[in-house]
Design an enzyme around this catalytic site. Structure first.
Site, PDB file in Angstrom:
ATOM      1  N   ASN A  61      37.024  37.321  35.896  1.00  0.00           N
ATOM      2  CA  ASN A  61      38.086  36.887  36.831  1.00  0.00           C
ATOM      3  C   ASN A  61      38.742  37.851  37.747  1.00  0.00           C
ATOM      4  O   ASN A  61      39.407  39.053  37.219  1.00  0.00           O
ATOM      5  CB  ASN A  61      39.703  36.610  35.803  1.00  0.00           C
ATOM      6  N   LYS A  75      40.760  38.086  39.737  1.00  0.00           N
ATOM      7  CA  LYS A  75      42.355  38.319  40.592  1.00  0.00           C
ATOM      8  C   LYS A  75      43.038  38.658  41.850  1.00  0.00           C
ATOM      9  O   LYS A  75      41.529  37.621  42.599  1.00  0.00           O
ATOM     10  CB  LYS A  75      43.165  38.990  39.341  1.00  0.00           C
ATOM     11  N   HIS A 133      46.409  31.476  32.193  1.00  0.00           N
ATOM     12  CA  HIS A 133      46.187  32.762  32.124  1.00  0.00           C
ATOM     13  C   HIS A 133      47.791  33.533  32.511  1.00  0.00           C
ATOM     14  O   HIS A 133      48.149  32.857  32.469  1.00  0.00           O
ATOM     15  CB  HIS A 133      45.783  33.185  32.830  1.00  0.00           C
ATOM     16  N   GLU A 182      48.798  35.764  33.440  1.00  0.00           N
ATOM     17  CA  GLU A 182      49.914  36.417  34.323  1.00  0.00           C
ATOM     18  C   GLU A 182      49.895  34.430  34.958  1.00  0.00           C
ATOM     19  O   GLU A 182      51.441  35.540  35.750  1.00  0.00           O
ATOM     20  CB  GLU A 182      48.606  37.474  35.429  1.00  0.00           C
ATOM     21  N   GLU A 194      43.331  34.463  24.702  1.00  0.00           N
ATOM     22  CA  GLU A 194      43.472  36.300  25.526  1.00  0.00           C
ATOM     23  C   GLU A 194      44.700  36.892  24.797  1.00  0.00           C
ATOM     24  O   GLU A 194      45.795  36.668  25.312  1.00  0.00           O
ATOM     25  CB  GLU A 194      43.883  35.961  26.654  1.00  0.00           C
ATOM     26  N   GLY A 219      44.797  43.776  30.306  1.00  0.00           N
ATOM     27  CA  GLY A 219      44.668  44.637  31.212  1.00  0.00           C
ATOM     28  C   GLY A 219      45.509  46.069  30.240  1.00  0.00           C
ATOM     29  O   GLY A 219      45.536  47.213  31.094  1.00  0.00           O
ATOM     30  N   SER A 221      40.467  43.698  27.501  1.00  0.00           N
ATOM     31  CA  SER A 221      39.909  44.484  27.413  1.00  0.00           C
ATOM     32  C   SER A 221      38.357  44.646  26.650  1.00  0.00           C
ATOM     33  O   SER A 221      38.448  45.982  26.555  1.00  0.00           O
ATOM     34  CB  SER A 221      40.366  45.436  27.237  1.00  0.00           C
TER      35      SER A 221
END
Length: 252
Positions: free
Chosen positions: A9, A11, A97, A99, A169, A175, A215
């Site tokens: 991904n 992003k 996701h 985010e 996730e 991150g 990660s």
């Protein structure tokens, strides 16, 4: 045998030139890899999807989208529909996701509608979900994950799961440099497979690929991927470096 998947991904990273170069380098890097029963996926930004699809032609790399809108068309400024994606050769879309959930307020209800649109348009989704750090600390992580799956996916018929890849996730590991231990990943993936079996049947549960994201890097990929219910990874930062992403692909 479940399909293994390593998906990068990207992003909001890489302009057109950088995207094409990264795909070119990745093609070269994995050209001699056998990749038995393994899919290699990259998800560039919307503006680079078309050129990336062309760059990945005649290779082992699939190009997918990071998101899409649930409506067919209309007054949704800045949004992209399923038909628009299909028209440029996109067959798979990442949905849910963390985010998107956090920064753009995507709810389970919204994601259920997006999943329906995916299936209506004969596309495939990599569906993301996972708990926050406070959920993990309060021992509420299983309930959160079960709720996210039930609310967005459990209205579907069993046959629809042929077009779904799951990506667990844990938000606290995206991150941050923090990673769920291989044992924690396996525990959650086994739990996910169990609740799918209860809702549907063993065939559906055993057939769905469940990826781990959070990660993942060359140093920990092999150990995470070795767990029986972990079928690959949704990779963030490490997917932007061809050496790291290649090492993760080889680890599967």
């Amino acid at each position: 045998m479940r399909t293994k998947v390593v998906a990068g991904n990207w992003k909001m990273n890489n302009d057109k030139k950088e995207s094409k170069q990264l795909i070119k380098d990745l093609k070269k890097s994995i050209k001699k890899e056998k990749l038995k029963n393994t899919r290699v996926i990259v998800a560039p930004t919307f503006v680079n999807l078309s050129s990336s699809v062309k760059a990945a032609k005649k290779s082992k790399i699939e190009v997918v989208a990071q998101n899409m809108h649930q409506a067919k068309n209309g007054a949704y400024t800045g949004e992209i529909s399923a038909n628009m994606l299909k028209a440029i050769g996109i067959e798979t879309v990442i949905l849910g996701h963390s985010e998107r959930r956090t920064y753009f307020n995507e709810t389970d209800e919204t994601l259920a509608a997006k999943v329906d649109a995916i299936l209506e348009n004969k596309l495939e989704t990599i569906f993301c979900f996972g708990e926050l750090l406070e959920d993990r600390k309060s021992d509420n992580h299983f309930a959160v994950v079960e709720s996210q799956l039930k609310n967005a996916l459990f209205h579907l018929e069993a046959d629809a799961w042929k077009s779904i890849i799951l990506a667990y996730e844990p938000v606290w590991a995206i991150g941050t440099g923090e990673t769920a231990s291989p044992e924690q990943a396996q525990e959650m993936h086994a739990f996910i497979r169990n609740i799918i079996e209860k809702q549907y049947n063993k065939e559906v549960a055993d057939g769905v690929s469940i990826l781990y994201g959070g990660s993942v890097k060359p140093a920990n990929a092999e150990e995470i991927f070795s767990k029986p219910d972990v079928d690959g990874g949704l990779i963030g930062g490490a997917a932007l470096k061809v050496e790291d992403f290649t090492a993760i692909i080889k680890a599967i």
